[in-house]
Motif scaffolding. Sequence first.
Motif, PDB file in Angstrom:
ATOM      1  N   VAL A 145      52.383  42.242  55.012  1.00 46.17           N
ATOM      2  CA  VAL A 145      51.161  41.561  54.595  1.00 46.17           C
ATOM      3  C   VAL A 145      49.933  42.280  55.141  1.00 46.17           C
ATOM      4  O   VAL A 145      48.982  42.581  54.412  1.00 46.17           O
ATOM      5  N   VAL A 146      49.960  42.574  56.445  1.00 45.53           N
ATOM      6  CA  VAL A 146      48.812  43.229  57.084  1.00 45.53           C
ATOM      7  C   VAL A 146      48.599  44.629  56.521  1.00 45.53           C
ATOM      8  O   VAL A 146      47.480  45.015  56.156  1.00 45.53           O
ATOM      9  N   SER A 147      49.647  45.420  56.435  1.00 46.14           N
ATOM     10  CA  SER A 147      49.502  46.804  55.978  1.00 46.14           C
ATOM     11  C   SER A 147      49.029  46.877  54.535  1.00 46.14           C
ATOM     12  O   SER A 147      48.190  47.726  54.186  1.00 46.14           O
ATOM     13  N   GLN A 148      49.504  45.982  53.675  1.00 50.41           N
ATOM     14  CA  GLN A 148      49.092  46.035  52.277  1.00 50.41           C
ATOM     15  C   GLN A 148      47.659  45.569  52.089  1.00 50.41           C
ATOM     16  O   GLN A 148      46.947  46.073  51.218  1.00 50.41           O
ATOM     17  N   LYS A 149      47.202  44.644  52.912  1.00 51.06           N
ATOM     18  CA  LYS A 149      45.783  44.279  52.862  1.00 51.06           C
ATOM     19  C   LYS A 149      44.914  45.460  53.287  1.00 51.06           C
ATOM     20  O   LYS A 149      43.830  45.681  52.735  1.00 51.06           O
ATOM     21  N   LEU A 150      45.382  46.212  54.279  1.00 48.66           N
ATOM     22  CA  LEU A 150      44.642  47.394  54.700  1.00 48.66           C
ATOM     23  C   LEU A 150      44.669  48.482  53.628  1.00 48.66           C
ATOM     24  O   LEU A 150      43.693  49.209  53.443  1.00 48.66           O
ATOM     25  N   MET A 151      45.782  48.602  52.917  1.00 49.22           N
ATOM     26  CA  MET A 151      45.904  49.619  51.876  1.00 49.22           C
ATOM     27  C   MET A 151      44.900  49.416  50.745  1.00 49.22           C
ATOM     28  O   MET A 151      44.436  50.386  50.137  1.00 49.22           O
ATOM     29  N   VAL A 152      44.589  48.136  50.422  1.00 56.11           N
ATOM     30  CA  VAL A 152      43.715  47.862  49.268  1.00 56.11           C
ATOM     31  C   VAL A 152      42.328  47.388  49.701  1.00 56.11           C
ATOM     32  O   VAL A 152      41.514  47.017  48.851  1.00 56.11           O
ATOM     33  N   SER A 156      38.171  47.452  44.520  1.00 57.94           N
ATOM     34  CA  SER A 156      38.109  46.545  43.374  1.00 57.94           C
ATOM     35  C   SER A 156      37.958  45.077  43.792  1.00 57.94           C
ATOM     36  O   SER A 156      38.632  44.194  43.286  1.00 57.94           O
ATOM     37  N   GLY A 157      37.043  44.847  44.770  1.00 63.42           N
ATOM     38  CA  GLY A 157      36.755  43.476  45.169  1.00 63.42           C
ATOM     39  C   GLY A 157      37.565  42.933  46.318  1.00 63.42           C
ATOM     40  O   GLY A 157      37.333  41.805  46.761  1.00 63.42           O
ATOM     41  N   TYR A 158      38.524  43.705  46.843  1.00 68.88           N
ATOM     42  CA  TYR A 158      39.321  43.227  47.967  1.00 68.88           C
ATOM     43  C   TYR A 158      38.532  43.332  49.271  1.00 68.88           C
ATOM     44  O   TYR A 158      37.702  44.219  49.445  1.00 68.88           O
ATOM     45  N   ALA A 159      38.811  42.408  50.202  1.00 73.77           N
ATOM     46  CA  ALA A 159      38.070  42.330  51.456  1.00 73.77           C
ATOM     47  C   ALA A 159      38.277  43.578  52.311  1.00 73.77           C
ATOM     48  O   ALA A 159      39.260  44.304  52.153  1.00 73.77           O
ATOM     49  N   THR A 160      37.326  43.823  53.231  1.00 71.77           N
ATOM     50  CA  THR A 160      37.444  44.941  54.174  1.00 71.77           C
ATOM     51  C   THR A 160      37.717  44.388  55.570  1.00 71.77           C
ATOM     52  O   THR A 160      37.336  43.266  55.905  1.00 71.77           O
ATOM     53  N   TYR A 161      38.395  45.199  56.389  1.00 73.34           N
ATOM     54  CA  TYR A 161      38.797  44.762  57.720  1.00 73.34           C
ATOM     55  C   TYR A 161      38.554  45.874  58.730  1.00 73.34           C
ATOM     56  O   TYR A 161      38.448  47.053  58.380  1.00 73.34           O
ATOM     57  N   ASN A 162      38.498  45.473  59.987  1.00 72.81           N
ATOM     58  CA  ASN A 162      38.360  46.438  61.083  1.00 72.81           C
ATOM     59  C   ASN A 162      39.707  46.621  61.777  1.00 72.81           C
ATOM     60  O   ASN A 162      39.859  46.352  62.964  1.00 72.81           O
ATOM     61  N   GLY A 163      40.683  47.058  61.011  1.00 72.86           N
ATOM     62  CA  GLY A 163      41.999  47.322  61.588  1.00 72.86           C
ATOM     63  C   GLY A 163      42.962  46.162  61.439  1.00 72.86           C
ATOM     64  O   GLY A 163      42.617  45.071  60.963  1.00 72.86           O
ATOM     65  N   ARG A 257      51.190  41.707  44.675  1.00 76.89           N
ATOM     66  CA  ARG A 257      49.997  41.002  44.181  1.00 76.89           C
ATOM     67  C   ARG A 257      49.762  39.702  44.942  1.00 76.89           C
ATOM     68  O   ARG A 257      48.617  39.351  45.253  1.00 76.89           O
ATOM     69  N   LEU A 258      50.823  38.987  45.248  1.00 76.54           N
ATOM     70  CA  LEU A 258      50.676  37.745  46.019  1.00 76.54           C
ATOM     71  C   LEU A 258      50.140  38.023  47.422  1.00 76.54           C
ATOM     72  O   LEU A 258      49.303  37.287  47.937  1.00 76.54           O
ATOM     73  N   GLN A 259      50.624  39.090  48.035  1.00 74.25           N
ATOM     74  CA  GLN A 259      50.273  39.362  49.427  1.00 74.25           C
ATOM     75  C   GLN A 259      48.852  39.873  49.610  1.00 74.25           C
ATOM     76  O   GLN A 259      48.271  39.701  50.676  1.00 74.25           O
ATOM     77  N   VAL A 260      48.294  40.522  48.587  1.00 73.71           N
ATOM     78  CA  VAL A 260      46.942  41.072  48.756  1.00 73.71           C
ATOM     79  C   VAL A 260      45.865  40.154  48.212  1.00 73.71           C
ATOM     80  O   VAL A 260      44.683  40.457  48.305  1.00 73.71           O
ATOM     81  N   MET A 261      46.246  39.014  47.648  1.00 76.80           N
ATOM     82  CA  MET A 261      45.262  38.081  47.115  1.00 76.80           C
ATOM     83  C   MET A 261      44.362  37.536  48.210  1.00 76.80           C
ATOM     84  O   MET A 261      44.805  37.269  49.328  1.00 76.80           O
ATOM     85  N   GLY A 262      43.110  37.327  47.871  1.00 75.74           N
ATOM     86  CA  GLY A 262      42.190  36.667  48.780  1.00 75.74           C
ATOM     87  C   GLY A 262      42.326  35.160  48.656  1.00 75.74           C
ATOM     88  O   GLY A 262      43.064  34.645  47.808  1.00 75.74           O
ATOM     89  N   ASN A 263      41.597  34.439  49.497  1.00 73.90           N
ATOM     90  CA  ASN A 263      41.698  32.980  49.485  1.00 73.90           C
ATOM     91  C   ASN A 263      41.187  32.359  48.193  1.00 73.90           C
ATOM     92  O   ASN A 263      41.554  31.249  47.841  1.00 73.90           O
ATOM     93  N   GLU A 264      40.305  33.101  47.493  1.00 75.97           N
ATOM     94  CA  GLU A 264      39.737  32.562  46.262  1.00 75.97           C
ATOM     95  C   GLU A 264      40.720  32.640  45.090  1.00 75.97           C
ATOM     96  O   GLU A 264      40.480  32.097  44.028  1.00 75.97           O
ATOM     97  N   LYS A 265      41.804  33.356  45.283  1.00 77.38           N
ATOM     98  CA  LYS A 265      42.794  33.510  44.210  1.00 77.38           C
ATOM     99  C   LYS A 265      44.169  33.072  44.712  1.00 77.38           C
ATOM    100  O   LYS A 265      45.004  33.890  45.055  1.00 77.38           O
ATOM    101  N   ARG A 266      44.388  31.795  44.745  1.00 76.35           N
ATOM    102  CA  ARG A 266      45.659  31.303  45.262  1.00 76.35           C
ATOM    103  C   ARG A 266      46.620  31.026  44.096  1.00 76.35           C
ATOM    104  O   ARG A 266      46.816  29.891  43.698  1.00 76.35           O
ATOM    105  N   HIS A 267      47.176  32.087  43.561  1.00 78.73           N
ATOM    106  CA  HIS A 267      48.123  31.949  42.470  1.00 78.73           C
ATOM    107  C   HIS A 267      49.544  31.955  43.001  1.00 78.73           C
ATOM    108  O   HIS A 267      49.837  32.555  44.033  1.00 78.73           O
TER     109      HIS A 267
END
Length: 318
Positions: A145-152, A156-163, A257-267
């Motif tokens: 979950v963590v690594s894939q959020k960092l990958m994207v 295209s609108g995905y959130a940014t993180y500091n590690g 796709r499920l793992q990289v979704m933000g809170n605004e897209k709870r599909h």
Amino acid sequence: MASAGARAQAFGQTEINWDKLDKTKFYVVGAGLFTGISVALYPVSVVKTRLQVASDAEKNAFSVIRGILKTDGLPGLYRGFGTVITGAVPARIIFLTALETVKVAAFRMIEPFNLSEPSQAAIANGIAGMMASVSAQAVFVPIDVVSQKLMVQGYSGYATYNGGLDVVRKVVKSDGIRGLYRGFGLSVMTYSPTSAVWWASYGSSQRLFWRLLGYGTEHEVTPPSQWKIVCVQSAGGVVAGATASCITTPLDTIKTRLQVMGNEKRHGAVQVVKELVMDEGWKGLYRGLGPRFFSMSAWGTSMILAYEYLKRLCMTED
């Protein structure tokens, strides 16, 4: 009987059971070997993940790579790598321990059925691969979950993180600990069958290759050379990677796709499937098949050669 002798000579030099290994050396040396392989092949995982969430402008691996290099340079191909390596060591220890111990037990369990050697190998390796994957998911899913959020991130609108720690903090803050296990069910459904198919294909195809080379017959009893062993193991790794990637890519696409979704897209998974099919037809479920096929074949071949070499290196003296 000559066929039994040939099998013993062929497989006796390629199959090393768990009770013949120096466990401490196995874990320490194995961590180094598999870390090196991860460094080499990690960019393929990044490209595969980006393809699975890509916009219409990026429909192939080359356009994704160009986009990553243009915006982030070479480091962009290693987003989330630190997190993966940190979690990979305990996950791999759990996986390999379960794999080897369950495989031995599974072979003993099916021995009375007198199945053919490829069938025995497929069943025993498949059971071991599935149980090993299930055992490792408790550690692997949060890392995934963590690594894939960092990958994207930032794409295209995905959130940014500091590690990685920032990802964990934000996910836990918004969803609690369960947020780190988003897609857990699909991960088990994806990786467990993938692992089962991979190890079953590897175990059975390797034995079929040996038979094609004359081992296991009454005509060939000469012990195989190390070069021949490596070639057979490599071929088995390619077959296993190809088989597993083709069968399980749709589940992997949905899970990503499920793992990289933000809170605004709870599909849920059903909604993700509907959107993919609506936008691209059923072929949308196979987004990233090329990189995943290459990744699983390259990773599988590299991993199995390193793994078999590691077992030979860590084999204890009788």
